[in-house]
Every structure is written in C-alpha cells, then in structure tokens.
Write an enzyme that holds these catalytic residues in place. Structure first.
Site, short mmCIF file in Angstrom:
data_model
loop_
_atom_site.label_atom_id
_atom_site.label_comp_id
_atom_site.label_asym_id
_atom_site.label_seq_id
_atom_site.Cartn_x
_atom_site.Cartn_y
_atom_site.Cartn_z
N HIS A 153 -12.32 -17.26 0.80
CA HIS A 153 -11.41 -17.38 1.84
C HIS A 153 -10.36 -16.75 1.50
O HIS A 153 -9.36 -16.57 2.60
CB HIS A 153 -11.64 -17.54 3.19
CG HIS A 153 -13.31 -17.39 3.79
ND1 HIS A 153 -14.75 -16.79 4.22
CD2 HIS A 153 -13.90 -19.11 3.53
CE1 HIS A 153 -15.12 -17.26 4.72
NE2 HIS A 153 -14.64 -18.58 4.45
N SER A 274 11.56 -3.22 -12.67
CA SER A 274 11.87 -2.53 -11.95
C SER A 274 12.61 -1.79 -11.90
O SER A 274 14.10 -2.24 -12.55
CB SER A 274 12.02 -3.12 -10.46
OG SER A 274 12.25 -1.92 -9.61
N LYS A 280 13.20 -8.62 -9.91
CA LYS A 280 12.34 -8.24 -10.41
C LYS A 280 11.34 -8.43 -11.84
O LYS A 280 11.51 -7.73 -12.39
CB LYS A 280 10.97 -6.71 -9.47
CG LYS A 280 11.54 -6.88 -7.84
CD LYS A 280 10.50 -5.35 -7.35
CE LYS A 280 9.02 -6.02 -7.14
NZ LYS A 280 7.95 -5.56 -6.71
N GLU A 287 -2.45 -5.53 -13.12
CA GLU A 287 -2.93 -4.70 -12.21
C GLU A 287 -3.71 -4.02 -12.90
O GLU A 287 -4.37 -3.26 -13.01
CB GLU A 287 -1.83 -4.30 -11.45
CG GLU A 287 -1.07 -5.22 -10.98
CD GLU A 287 0.44 -4.60 -10.58
OE1 GLU A 287 0.95 -4.25 -9.77
OE2 GLU A 287 1.37 -3.86 -11.03
#
Ligand code: ARG
Length: 455
Positions: A153, A274, A280, A287
């Site tokens: 979980h 970024s 970043k 992704e």
C-alpha cells in the site's frame, strides 16, 4: 445538383481512405523477401521459366537497394506497398513482372509480409529485454545487501534488500520474454500460397516458400491464413503486459528520485531541467516510459475492435491492422531502450535507503515472530502485543529498538533482552532466507542463476 462539386471529390477521398502506402511502405523489405521466395518456387516447380525468374529476381534485388537507400519513389495512386513494388518491377523488367503474381494474391502476400515484420520485431524486443535484464542484474549485484523499506500500500512494510527489489523486475521481464517467444512460435507458419482465400490450382510448393522464409511450416487452412490477425494481437497483448511492467518500474523511478524519497539519482543523460525552476531535475524519460502503455494497450484494443465481427475471409478493414502495430512496436522498443539506459546510469543511495528502512517500524513483524517463536504465543496475540509496542514507540517518538526493556516488559512480562537481536533491519533481512526471500544470500543465489542463464 452535386455534380460540379463531387465530380472529382469522391475519387480523391476514395484514394485518401483506400491508400495505405503512407504507412505500409515499412513492409517494403519483407514484401521483396517474400516475392523472392515466391519467384524461386515458381521457377523450381516449372510454373515460370528460368529466364523470367532470373529477370524478376534481379529486378527485386535492385528494388530492395532502392528501398534501403531511400531512393524508391512511393506513389499514392498505386495504393499500397505491394502494387508499388510490382509497378516498379514492371518499369525495370517489363512484361515478366506481371508473372510474379501467378498463384498469389495480395491477401496472402500481406499476411506473409506482416508476419515477417512482426516476427522481426519480436526478435528486437527480445534483445532489448535481455539488455534491460542485464542492467537490472548489475544493479542487483551492486546493492545485493543494501537495505531498503519494502512496501505494501506504499506504506513501510518490512525491510528488504535493494537486490531483491531489482530482481523482482528481472522475473517479470523474463516472463515477458517467454510470452513473446510463445507468440513467435505460434505465428511462425507461412500463409504464402493461400492466394486470395481458397488456395490455387497451380502446382505450387508451399513447403519450399515456408522454408525459404524461415517459417516452421505452411499454414494449414487458406481461409484462416488470409483472414486472421491473431498473431498481431498476441504481439500487442504481450507488448501491453510488458509495457505495464515497464510502467510500474518507471513509476518507482519517479517516486524514488523525488526529494522526499531520495532513494536514487537518475543520470543527467536521462533527466531534463525546468525552464523556470532552476533546482529541478525531472525524470521525464521515466514518465514517458510510464505513459507508453497508453498507446500500446490502445493499439491492442484498437485492433481487437477492428477484427471482431469480420466475416471470413479477407476484408479491407484489416488494412487498419498496421499503423497500430507499427506504433506499438516502436513505442515498446524505445521504452525498453530508455529503461535500460536509466537503470544502467542510476545511482542508488545506500544511506537514504537504509535510513528509510529504519523508519516506519519496519521490523514490527520480526518482533511479532519473536514473540511466537520464543514465548510460544499464538500469532494473533503476538500481533496485538506488537501493536501496543508500536503505539508506545510512537508515543515516545523512538524506534522499536530504542524502547527500554523495562518498558517492553510492562506490556508483556516475558520479553527478554534477546528481543533486540531481531529488531535490527540487518538481522531482519538476514532472517528472511526462505526460497525467493529477501536475504542477501538468497538474492545472491537468484542473481547467480540469472547470470548463468543470460550469459
Ligand atoms: N493493402 C492491403 C492490406 O493491407 C493489401 C491487401 C489488399 N487485398 C484486397 N483484396 N484488396 O490489407
């Protein structure tokens, strides 16, 4: 009333909906390969004379070089790859070109070309899967005894080893390989010679063409051979499952590389920055790998939907099989390569992994097991007592291993000093030495097995 407007319109639209050359040009090399095998067979059986066959073969070889060099001129009014190549052959060698289509139809031709293409892609996928598995093996070996939290979980469950986690994916990708292999074995029958749908009255030798194209045998029912695309569907289904595995691993990379986890650092080569936030480093490759399942499963559903309800044998609907399969194969191969690159390059952060493994009371199960083993308590009772001890640790804002013995004994008087031996994460993972378990020794055993298997 419509005449002026529609006199040429429908033809252009008809051409637009009918022509497949824009995408099926990718079957060019397979189309030449199957035509060469067909021409040889027509010569060997005496259906064509030797000089026609050699003219045809020479012309086809030249066409293959034109295709490979990018010189070949494709034309939309010639509809598809088969007609384009036949027309080009006619330009080159004149009338013998028209004899190549003896005892053949575009229906068995496209079924053969497409099988050859899908089979070739399976071989690529297999190679890419092996490379990815090797990269995972290296990571596993590197951190075979590093300790990290295992989750259920996405909540800290029990300490596990980094090697164990990496090897879980080796198992998944190996099952993907075996699914592709099954699909390949099943699809490896040659449709050529099924002709339009009923076979042919010419004395062809289907074993010869099957062998030349490295199929195991000719297909046994001509209606089936020209009208099923289950081989492409099996490829898409296997690809979907493989892409799902990639997507799960990619998701872990995204989570693990976040500032909140810091389990891993992805290399600059597989990250982006970024344009506005200088701090970043984004896991874009992970992704995108995570997302590829969308197109691949989409293709699977798309082709299944095209095929359902089609009466035997060939219908033009089936021309809609190719783009989806092309796109799925490209996406899967790219995703596999990107994942291999990310895994190869990433650095796992041993200290963060260990730090996280120590938090969240990850050895609570070890404590409960100790109560069962040493105090002979029923597991349910041990579970309850451990729950109380976790509550106490939470109150005291400390780890289970930091509660004083006296405090523990207040919850159960039988607890002794010995309990501390199981509360360390090191002892916890070491003790999970059942076959397939997380202990470094057991994981090493599996790594060695896979190293031998993959060479
Ligand atoms: N371009 C066609 C396809 O991909 C080739 C087969 C055409 N056959 C026919 N009977 N019109 O399906």
């Amino acid at each position: 009333m419509w005449g002026g407007r529609f006199s040429t319109g429908p033809d252009a639209i008809m051409e637009a909906i009918n022509a497949s050359i824009d995408f099926d040009k990718r079957l060019g090399p397979e189309d030449v390969e199957s035509s060469l095998a067909h021409a040889d067979m027509l010569g060997a059986t005496g259906i064509l004379n030797v000089s026609d066959v050699s003219a045809i073969k020479e012309g086809l070889q030249e066409i293959l070089s034109e295709l490979n060099s990018g010189e070949f001129q494709f034309s939309a009014d010639l509809e598809d790859i088969h007609m384009n190549i036949e027309a080009r052959l006619k330009d080159k060698i004149g009338s013998p070109a028209g004899r190549l289509h003896t005892a053949r139809s575009r229906n068995d031709q496209v079924a053969t070309d497409f099988r050859l293409w899908v089979r070739g892609q399976i071989d690529w996928v297999d190679k890419n899967l092996v490379d990815l598995m090797k990269a995972l093996l290296d990571q596993a070996q590197n951190g075979v005894s590093w300790i990290m939290p295992g989750f259920t979980h996405l909540q800290t469950a029990q300490p596990i080893t980094w090697g164990h986690h990496m090897m879980a994916y080796v198992e998944m990708f190996s099952r993907d390989r075996s699914r592709f292999k099954d699909a390949r074995d099943r699809m490896n029958e040659c449709p050529l010679g099924s002709a339009a749908l009923a076979g042919t009255s010419f004395p062809i030798d289907r074993n010869q063409t099957a062998k030349a194209l490295e199929f195991d045998r000719p297909t046994a029912n001509s209606l089936d051979a020209v009208s099923d695309r289950d081989f492409a569907l099996e490829f898409l289904a296997s690809s979907s499952i493989c892409a799902m595995h990639l997507s799960r691993l990619a998701e872990e990379l995204v989570i693990w590389s976040s500032a909140q986890f810091r389990f891993i650092e992805l290399s600059d080569r597989f990250s982006t920055g970024s344009s506005i936030m200088p701090q970043k480093k984004n896991p874009d490759a992970a992704e995108l790998v995570r997302a590829k399942i969308g197109r691949i499963l989409g293709a699977n559903v798309g082709l299944m939907t095209v095929m359902k309800g089609l009466p035997l044998a060939y219908s033009k609907d089936m021309q809609e099989d190719k783009e989806q399969v092309f796109d799925a194969a490209d996406s899967l191969n790219l995703a596999l390569c990107a994942m291999e690159g990310m895994i190869k390059d990433l650095t796992a952060n041993k200290d963060s992994l260990e730090f996280a493994a120590k938090s969240g009371f990850s050895t609570a199960t070890d404590l409960a097991d100790w109560l069962v083993r040493v105090l002979n308590l029923p597991f349910r009772e041990a579970h309850h007592i451990t729950g109380e001890l976790v509550g106490l640790a939470e109150q005291l804002k400390c780890d289970l291993s930091e509660i004083e013995l006296k405090e523990m004994q207040r919850i159960h008087s039988g607890i002794t000093e010995d309990v501390f031996t199981v509360l360390s994460i090191e002892n916890s993972v070491k003790s999970r030495s059942s076959y397939g378990g997380t202990s470094p020794e057991e994981v090493q055993f599996q790594i060695d097995r896979w190293k031998k298997e993959l060479g």
